[in-house]
Design an enzyme around this catalytic site. Structure first.
Site, PDB file in Angstrom:
ATOM      1  N   VAL A  59      -5.333   0.272   3.243  1.00 29.34           N
ATOM      2  CA  VAL A  59      -5.489  -1.183   3.141  1.00 29.34           C
ATOM      3  C   VAL A  59      -6.731  -1.510   2.313  1.00 29.34           C
ATOM      4  CG1 VAL A  59      -6.043  -3.277   4.456  1.00 29.34           C
ATOM      5  CG2 VAL A  59      -4.219  -1.743   5.242  1.00 29.34           C
ATOM      6  N   ALA A 114     -12.774   1.349   7.326  1.00 30.08           N
ATOM      7  CA  ALA A 114     -13.307   0.634   6.157  1.00 30.08           C
ATOM      8  C   ALA A 114     -12.452  -0.585   5.814  1.00 30.08           C
ATOM      9  CB  ALA A 114     -13.385   1.585   4.962  1.00 30.08           C
ATOM     10  N   LYS A 138      -3.498  -1.970  14.523  1.00 30.57           N
ATOM     11  CA  LYS A 138      -2.635  -1.030  15.244  1.00 30.57           C
ATOM     12  C   LYS A 138      -3.083  -0.910  16.698  1.00 30.57           C
ATOM     13  CE  LYS A 138      -2.667   2.100  11.632  1.00 30.57           C
ATOM     14  NZ  LYS A 138      -2.737   1.263  10.440  1.00 30.57           N
ATOM     15  N   GLU A 168       0.834  -1.209   0.000  1.00 33.58           N
ATOM     16  CA  GLU A 168       0.000   0.000   0.000  1.00 33.58           C
ATOM     17  C   GLU A 168       0.866   1.256   0.000  1.00 33.58           C
ATOM     18  OE1 GLU A 168      -1.251   1.849   3.453  1.00 33.58           O
ATOM     19  OE2 GLU A 168      -0.990   0.107   4.748  1.00 33.58           O
ATOM     20  N   ASP A 187     -16.254   5.479  14.741  1.00 35.40           N
ATOM     21  CA  ASP A 187     -15.079   5.400  13.876  1.00 35.40           C
ATOM     22  C   ASP A 187     -14.576   3.958  13.777  1.00 35.40           C
ATOM     23  OD1 ASP A 187     -12.774   5.689  12.422  1.00 35.40           O
ATOM     24  OD2 ASP A 187     -11.977   7.366  13.611  1.00 35.40           O
TER      25      ASP A 187
END
Ligand code: PSU
Ligand code: MN
Length: 303
Positions: free
Chosen positions: A106, A141, A159, A25, A138
């Site tokens: 991602v 996606a 993370k 990415e 939040d």
């Protein structure tokens, strides 16, 4: 009408020769690491994949095309560009149609990899459910994309700035296999372990490839999340990091940081608060993920 794909020379050749390809990415380059470590890391990760016998395809959007593999000058341009858009599923078509320069998260990288016929993708850590999501809603996606696009994503877990138990719950609900590599517990990005048990465990790249192929035979949509622990010698203990994560989170709240800016803000603040140690660990874990992804991509090429 097909997708506007533009293959790098190296990736074109790999496709013609049916060589294993690993997608990478670009948001980690533009929004995840500072310059010049971002471009140095991108180059190191690409060469790690080549040394492991596969071909790297760093994905980004430029001049109305989805670039599958960046030429060296394109990589340097992206790494230094100001105001690059951070593109997820919601924004990628708009950015392409309007000739914006954009980095793929991602989620967007999975979409592009799948369009290009690439089955394996290496990153640092996926996005997930943010702490306080019960208020903010939040949720990255990236989780939805894992549920619908058939790409195996190698990451060091989600993370650690996120709410890991809630992230795992969403992945389970959405039918995403989470496979820890070589251990029974989930890694937590900068730390190799966490207190969460991994739903699944694999000890070889071949097992991961076999599972990827079986999902296709079963007609199951979506990908797999491979949770590959950071090498022990490079990890930062959760107890060391947690106060910095808390501080960065409370600064984000008091400064009104929201939506797409949250993750880049937190990563940059934790980099400052740890005097760069978080970045050193981040680089080590991405390289480790690239090597495993190359091994999986090789297993997916019929002998
Ligand atoms: N892995 C890293 N650093 C990063 C990312 C992944 O080591 O910056 C990026 C990926 O592009 C991922 C994004 O999709 O962070 C998550 O953003 P958000 O939380 O806004 O969905
Ligand atoms: Mn978000």
């Amino acid at each position: 009408m097909t997708a506007p794909l533009k293959f790098s020379e190296e990736v074109s050749t790999a496709r013609a020769l049916n060589k294993p390809v690993v997608a990478l990415e670009s948001t980690i380059i533009t929004h995840g690491m500072p310059y010049p470590q971002n471009v140095e890391t991108a180059e190191l990760v690409e060469s790690d994949i080549r040394s492991a016998g596969a071909v790297p395809a760093t994905i980004a959007i430029m001049d109305g095309n989805i670039h599958i593999g960046l030429e060296p000058d394109e990589l340097h341009k992206l790494a230094q560009a100001k105001s690059v858009a951070k593109l997820s599923r919601a924004d990628i078509a708009f950015a392409l149609a309007n000739n914006q320069i954009g980095a793929t998260t991602v989620a967007a990288t999975m979409i592009c990899a799948h369009l290009a016929g690439i089955q394996v993708f290496a990153t640092g850590g996926i996005g997930g459910v943010h702490r306080g999501a019960e208020q903010s809603f939040d949720i990255s996606a990236d989780l939805e994309e894992l549920a619908q696009t058939p790409v195996t994503v190698v990451a060091a877990g989600a993370k650690a700035i996120l709410d890991l138990p809630k992230t795992m719950e969403v992945l389970e609900t959405r039918g995403v296999p989470v496979i820890a590599y070589g251990q029974d517990v989930l890694p937590a990005f900068w730390s190799s372990t966490s207190s969460l048990a991994a739903p699944l465990r694999a000890d070889t790249a071949a097992e991961i490839a076999a599972s990827h192929l079986m999902r296709a035979r079963l007609g199951l949509p979506g990908g797999q999340l491979i949770a590959n622990p950071i090498p022990r010698e490079s990890e930062i203990a959760e107890s060391v990091l947690e106060p910095y994560i808390e501080q960065a989170l409370s600064e984000a709240t008091s400064q009104g940081i929201a939506a797409k800016s949250v993750t880049p803000f937190l990563l940059a603040r934790i980099f400052e608060l740890t005097n760069g140690a978080s970045l050193t660990a981040n680089i080590a874990l991405v390289r480790n993920n690239a090597r495993l992804a190359a091994a999986i991509a090789k297993e997916l090429i019929p002998a």
